[in-house]
Design an enzyme around this catalytic site. Structure first.
Site, mmCIF file in Angstrom:
data_model
loop_
_atom_site.group_PDB
_atom_site.id
_atom_site.type_symbol
_atom_site.label_atom_id
_atom_site.label_comp_id
_atom_site.label_asym_id
_atom_site.label_seq_id
_atom_site.Cartn_x
_atom_site.Cartn_y
_atom_site.Cartn_z
ATOM 1 N N GLY A 177 83.561 -14.394 67.613
ATOM 2 C CA GLY A 177 83.431 -13.149 68.370
ATOM 3 C C GLY A 177 84.794 -12.661 68.814
ATOM 4 O O GLY A 177 84.931 -11.607 69.435
ATOM 5 N N ARG A 180 103.483 -12.220 69.886
ATOM 6 C CA ARG A 180 103.135 -10.951 69.275
ATOM 7 C C ARG A 180 101.623 -10.721 69.347
ATOM 8 O O ARG A 180 100.836 -11.635 69.112
ATOM 9 C CB ARG A 180 103.554 -11.032 67.816
ATOM 10 C CG ARG A 180 103.474 -9.750 67.056
ATOM 11 C CD ARG A 180 104.101 -10.043 65.716
ATOM 12 N NE ARG A 180 104.212 -8.917 64.859
ATOM 13 C CZ ARG A 180 104.528 -9.059 63.579
ATOM 14 N NH1 ARG A 180 104.745 -10.274 63.082
ATOM 15 N NH2 ARG A 180 104.639 -8.013 62.812
ATOM 16 N N ILE A 181 101.244 -9.502 69.684
ATOM 17 C CA ILE A 181 99.831 -9.159 69.759
ATOM 18 C C ILE A 181 99.436 -8.498 68.440
ATOM 19 O O ILE A 181 100.005 -7.472 68.053
ATOM 20 C CB ILE A 181 99.563 -8.224 70.954
ATOM 21 C CG1 ILE A 181 99.982 -8.909 72.268
ATOM 22 C CG2 ILE A 181 98.091 -7.822 71.005
ATOM 23 C CD1 ILE A 181 99.345 -10.258 72.540
ATOM 24 N N LYS A 232 93.440 -3.933 70.491
ATOM 25 C CA LYS A 232 92.067 -3.692 70.917
ATOM 26 C C LYS A 232 91.295 -5.013 71.081
ATOM 27 O O LYS A 232 90.711 -5.263 72.132
ATOM 28 C CB LYS A 232 91.383 -2.817 69.874
ATOM 29 C CG LYS A 232 90.220 -2.047 70.400
ATOM 30 C CD LYS A 232 89.843 -0.951 69.420
ATOM 31 C CE LYS A 232 88.727 -0.116 69.993
ATOM 32 N NZ LYS A 232 88.424 1.027 69.120
ATOM 33 N N GLU A 260 92.549 -17.956 75.242
ATOM 34 C CA GLU A 260 92.334 -18.740 76.454
ATOM 35 C C GLU A 260 93.220 -18.345 77.637
ATOM 36 O O GLU A 260 92.790 -18.406 78.788
ATOM 37 C CB GLU A 260 92.517 -20.226 76.118
ATOM 38 C CG GLU A 260 91.275 -20.739 75.398
ATOM 39 C CD GLU A 260 91.492 -21.952 74.527
ATOM 40 O OE1 GLU A 260 92.330 -21.881 73.611
ATOM 41 O OE2 GLU A 260 90.821 -22.960 74.759
#
Ligand SMILES: Cc1cc2nc3c(=O)[nH]c(=O)nc-3n(C[C@H](O)[C@H](O)[C@H](O)COP(=O)(O)OP(=O)(O)OC[C@H]3O[C@@H](n4cnc5c(N)ncnc54)[C@H](O)[C@@H]3O)c2cc1C
Ligand code: SF4
Lengths: 340, 744
Positions: free
Chosen positions: B472, B634-635, B639, B711
């Site tokens: 998910g 880094r993302i 979203k 997390e």
């Protein structure tokens, strides 16, 4: 799940007859409580009588100036009905403080009165419970009893009646209309639910086979000064730890008439008419409310995890009466009543 | 022209969204294979004792009932403990379903009733009579305070606390300001929305396909193949979609065993689904007692820090998690003592739950830090910055990157922290007390070995696969983004497949390492594919890339082109067509660069700011605002990353205010084992949540520079809320959750 048969009733008489002709039959309204009880093997009816086709879904004025709520009208339709909203906003508020929109869309008024306690042990067949299995013992006494009763308890059972709607109905002095093998009769709301005593398996005074057909609300709706205050472990979709239905009739700042019903504290909606009578003629002040709260909770006792309810109930009564007096929404009220 | 195929970092919609909302996505209990039988598990009503007899006969007479399995008739299976050990099994002897007549915990699976229909199976299970002999059980850790022991065996990922450093006792006694307190948090159950289920499809050749709910198909596969003596070929495990995991799917759960066992015995496909009540019958976040001592010097630096934890484990396994170690590295302190112990109880073995250990430890440490700041008369943010750890003192290593300071600053700015009146009970909104609190946390950035495969077909479509999971979190989406970007293809032309043991091996989905591990494998396999493409492109007539080396070209906008002269380009689809091949394939794996990584401490960090409003008369608390500032490398997708942190905040609200599994020790049984009484936040409890990602570059953690965000967002949330409650009311609650009764 037990194998069971199912039939639809289309007339009240048929439903009553069908029930009488089966040994272990149960009426089913929205099924929001009964189905859970069956899945958990707490109740094992062998025949279900579906009520939703009965002509009991209407909400209409009665000749005495009151309002009659059909037993099969849903909780949602009742809460949002214009007459209920206008004349009995306390009832609207109480219903909307309960469960979730999905549940209220299914739940019926009759079923709401008949819903069973949420005591953890009652729902878990691995543990003894006098309500589920008379004589087996009460696990909640000496166990985990955060949600349990502090008033009117017995050595056999300390369960609460979990309804919100019923607390408002008690305050409004509704009358329950029933139909049974021996015909029709009415039951005062205060006499409908009972205290556990030594027969906690019996929740109410309905006689075998009787069907709830409707609820009569008296003309007086306390629509000017009322409050349903519900305290729970999250902001919505949780049963009341303590709830208060407060209704006042005021003349200036003087109390002419008062009703206070408590939820989450007893095996039935809790009222004390002596306390209500004593309020008449008193000024609507915090002091008066505190006195009433103390009196109402006289004799209350906790069982460990629910000790806090005694103090909480007192504070909730004071707050509810204050809200009923002032009738304005502050930020707190917005939180506490954020359910619909 | 813009490089529209640069997808990494962009807020990209979930590629699996449409399948999920249309119902096309299938979960373990939804594979309707032909001739399916249904198994229902019967659970123990007692916490400890012996099974005397299972009265199967009357139940077997019910038309439609196929079998009743229990220890009395379970087939001969693998004998040694090691065959029952999965990848994350703690030390000890794993629980074996239906193994013998011992009852070791309440709700233990005792029997499986299998029938032609679910309804018959459920009915039969409900009347199956089982005779028990009850024995005394111990489930209350409060009574085992003096019986804690240091785990000897641990489990993968667990590190014993580092040895004490400096003079923690002496310096604490000498400190200018001191605090010491106990902090408690009860057990919690993962409770993902989807119940655990396995549909085992039995094939005529005796092999099986298990549609299981698991966070690691390979882990589940090795478990069943070892127990049932199946080869890997004979035991395929598939988990395409998962309705939430939170760690509950890290270890194979008993419905997998039951379903496979019944299918093999009956030579028929069998599905076993657990009930919501049975979701409380296996691992949980352990009930934990913690003790923290802090002392400060006159200048507000930490003089001494001690943190001890004691939590429950089962009688048969030593479940361990890193509860206290973080306290030795989050702040600079030269006098530190950390302690960690377990106590054995008659419960099922606890199980990793989102940020295991850290979520628990950070509650104690971060409330204690707030108490310490208050005691020393310091602002909580300022206090933390004064004690900022520039290196990891546990490991004696530099951080690969650490922008926690920016989390404090940016988070505080966004929240408006400077307007905080430090005095408790000083802020109000009408008749409500307002409180502002903050806290923070740290979590590991890990990379594990992973493999991936890529297939590019003549129609220009790319399929990349790896047997990881998407619980998910958005794995499908970020892997698709990475693949599309590295091969310069439009995202619509890329499909990512996961959750199937027929695909290349990936680690368990846990520890926030999936983005780093599988992401790197996907990048590598796409580069492999790129090399193959380039070779084909160079074979084309008049190819402008003839002399180019791989490093000279880039894959952008559906083309391969020269970096220095982008007009020199070929269209990828044309390359494939010119090659005359139907498809190109590549398979490779990615392993961490140990040399680099060994020299560094690699972690993500966060700082959380929370506002609560408390109705003091009635004891109600509402969290009205949370800002969570996260530095996690880094993302990949703003979203889905934001969603991860939002979910974490909600869970933090839950831990702070309502979530707890309550045991009645008389029965040794969890009593609020349903969604009505096990409270987690509803919409009305969730208000203004803001997520802020602090930019962080890291060349050590992995080539993508990602640290994972599954997390870290949870850390500090519960403590920040508890600290805000103190600021609002002046009441310090050290036993979470903070419920009405604790504030009256
Ligand atoms: C998760 C959850 C949360 C909830 N939260 C709340 C809450 O916060 N507050 C609250 O007040 N309630 C709450 N409810 C309870 C809900 O209000 C009741 O379940 C509902 O009102 C029952 O109505 P029903 O028509 O579905 O009853 P059913 O389930 O159909 O029946 C319940 C019982 O009533 C009997 N019965 C039904 N109709 C009649 C009749 N006309 N005459 C005689 N007997 C009849 C049935 O035989 C059965 O024994 C919650 C329920 C759930 C599942
Ligand atoms: S309180 Fe009543 S319902 Fe609950 S266990 Fe005791 S007897 Fe049963």
């Amino acid at each position: 799940m037990n194998p069971f048969t199912y039939s639809h009733a289309t007339a009240v008489d048929d439903a009553v007859r069908d029930k009488a002709s089966h040994h272990d039959a149960a009426y089913i309204g929205g099924g929001t409580n009964l189905l859970d009880l069956m899945k958990e093997n707490v109740e094992r009816p062998t025949h279900l009588i579906g009520l939703n086709r009965l002509p009991l879904t209407k909400i209409q004025n009665d000749p005495e100036g009151g309002l009659r709520l059909g037993a099969l009208a849903t909780n949602a339709d009742t809460a949002w009905h214009p007459e209920v909203e206008k004349r009995y906003p306390l009832l609207s508020q109480a219903i909307l403080a309960g469960a979730s929109p999905q549940l209220r869309n299914m739940a019926t008024n009759g079923g709401n009165l008949m819903q069973r306690t949420r005591c953890y042990y009652f729902y878990d067949t691995a543990t003894p419970c006098n309500k589920r299995e008379p004589g087996s013992g009460c696990s909640a006494i000496g166990g985990y009893n955060r949600i349990h009763a502090i008033l009117g308890t017995s050595q056999s059972c300390i369960a609460t009646h979990p309804s919100d709607m019923c607390i408002a109905l008690a305050a409004l002095e509704a009358v329950v209309r029933v139909s049974g093998p021996n015909g029709e009769r009415t039951i005062e709301f205060a006499d409908f639910h009972r205290l556990p005593g030594n027969a906690p398996h019996i929740d109410n005074t309905l006689r075998p086979g009787e069907l709830i057909t409707g609820l009569d609300l008296p003309a007086k709706g306390f629509e000017k000064n009322y409050s349903y205050l519900k305290l729970r472990d999250r902001t919505s979709y949780a049963f009341a730890l303590v709830s208060v239905a407060a209704a006042l009739e005021l003349e200036g700042n003087t109390i002419k008439d008062a009703r206070i019903a408590l939820g989450g504290v007893a095996h039935k909606p809790w009222r004390d008419t002596d306390v209500e009578d004593a309020l008449k003629g008193q000024p609507a002040t915090a002091d008066t409310f505190r006195k009433a709260a103390t009196q109402l909770l006289q004799g209350a006792r906790g069982f460990g995890s629910n000790d806090f309810k005694v103090e909480l109930a007192k504070r909730a009564i004071v707050r509810a009466l204050k809200q009923a007096t002032e009738m304005k929404q502050g930020p707190t009220e917005a939180f506490l009543n954020s359910n619909p | 022209m813009s490089q529209y195929t640069n997808y990494i970092g962009k807020p990209t919609n979930r590629v699996d969204g449409p399948a999920k909302v249309t119902g096309a996505a299938k979960y373990a209990a939804e594979f309707n294979v032909p001739n399916l039988a249904y198994g229902v598990v019967v659970s123990s009503p007692i916490a400890k004792g012996k099974i005397i007899k299972v009265y199967s006969k009357p139940v077997l007479k019910i038309p439609g009932v196929l079998a009743v399995f229990s220890h009395e008739n379970v087939p001969n299976l693998a004998w040694f403990d090691r065959n029952y050990k999965d990848d994350v099994a703690p030390g000890g002897s794993p629980f074996r379903p239906l193994h013998d007549n011992e009852v070791k915990f309440s709700q233990q699976p005792i029997a499986l009733v299998v029938a032609d229909t679910f309804e018959v199976a459920r009915y039969a299970a409900s009347i199956l009579e089982i005779e028990y002999e009850e024995e005394d059980h111990e489930t209350d850790i409060e009574l085992k305070r003096t019986e804690g022991f240091m785990p000897g065996r641990g489990k993968s990922g667990w590190m014993p606390p580092p040895p004490p450093r400096g003079k923690p006792d002496k310096e604490w006694k000498k400190a200018a300001h001191r605090i010491e307190h106990e902090y408690i948090h009860g057990a919690q159950h993962h409770n993902p929305m989807e119940m655990f289920a396995t549909t085992t499809e039995y094939h005529p050749d005796g092999s099986i396909t298990a549609y299981d709910k698991t966070q690691g198909v390979y882990n589940a596969q090795q478990y069943i193949s070892k127990i049932f003596g199946l080869s890997k070929k004979q035991a395929r495990v598939v988990t395409e979609y998962m309705g939430g995991g939170f760690g509950s799917g890290l270890r194979p759960q008993y419905q997998l065993f039951m379903s496979v066992m019944a299918a093999l015995e009956l030579k028929r496909s069998v599905r076993v689904t657990l009930t919501r009540q049975q979701m409380f019958s296996f691992g949980h976040r352990p009930y934990t007692l913690q003790y923290v001592k802090l002392g400060t010097n006159p200048d507000g630096t930490l003089a001494a820090l001690q943190h001890h934890a004691l939590h429950e484990t089962s009688r048969f396994e030593e479940y361990t998690e890193n509860v206290v170690n973080w306290s030795g590295m989050l702040y600079q302190c030269d006098n530190v003592k950390l302690g960690y112990q377990l106590a054995e109880l008659d419960v099922y073995t606890p199980l990793d739950m989102r940020a295991p250990g850290a979520a628990t430890g950070s509650i104690a440490l971060e409330i204690a830090m707030d108490e310490m700041a208050f005691e020393a008369g310091l602002d909580p943010v300022d206090f933390r910055i004064r004690n900022y750890a520039e290196t990891d003192q546990n490991m004696k290593k530099p951080f690969s990157s650490k922008r926690l300071r920016d989390c404090y600053h940016q988070g505080a700015a966004k929240f408006g922290w400077e307007k905080r009146n430090p005095r408790p009970r000083s802020m109000r909104d009408g008749n409500m007390l307002v409180g502002w609190g903050m806290a923070g946390g740290v979590w590991d950035a890990t990379q594990k070995k992973s493999a991936a495969k890529a297939t590019l077909t003549a129609d220009g479509r790319l399929e990349v696969s790896s047997a990881t999971s998407d619980i998910g979190t958005g794995t499908y989406t970020i892997m698709t983004q990475i693949a599309a970007q590295y091969l310069g293809l439009p995202i619509e032309a890329v499909t990512f497949k996961l959750g199937d043991t027929d695909l290349p091996e990936a680690p368990l989905e846990g520890g926030s390492w999936t983005a780093a591990s599988v992401g790197t494998a996907v990048k590598n396999v796409c580069e492999e594919m790129g090399k193959k493409l380039l070779k084909q492109a160079q074979k084309m007539k008049g190819s402008p890339l003839k002399k180019a080396k791989f490093d000279d070209v880039e894959f952008v906008n559906g083309q391969i082109r020269l970096r220095l002269d982008p007009d020199q380009a070929v269209v990828i689809r044309d390359v494939l067509q010119a090659s005359g091949k139907e498809k190109l394939e590549a398979e490779t794996s990615a392993t961490p660069n140990m040399l680099k990584q060994m020299q560094h401490s690699m972690h993500s960090h966060n700082a959380v700011f929370a506002e609560v409003k408390v109705d003091e008369d009635l004891g109600t608390v509402h969290v009205t605002r949370v800002v969570n500032a996260v530095a996690a490398g880094r993302i990949l997708n703003l979203k889905t990353a934001r969603s991860q942190v939002l979910g974490s905040i909600v869970w933090g609200i839950s831990m702070a205010l309502m979530e707890e599994t309550i045991m009645d020790h008389k029965f040794g049984r969890y009593m609020n084992h349903n969604y009505a009484e096990y409270h987690i936040p509803v919409n009305a409890d969730v208000r203004d949540l803001q997520v802020l990602f602090v930019e962080e570059e890291d060349e050590v953690v992995n080539p993508l520079g990602v640290k994972g965000i599954g997390e870290i967002g949870l850390l500090g949330v519960a403590a920040a809320i508890a600290n805000a409650v103190f600021h609002a009311t002046g009441k310090r609650v050290r036993t979470l959750p903070v419920m009405i009764d604790k504030l009256l």
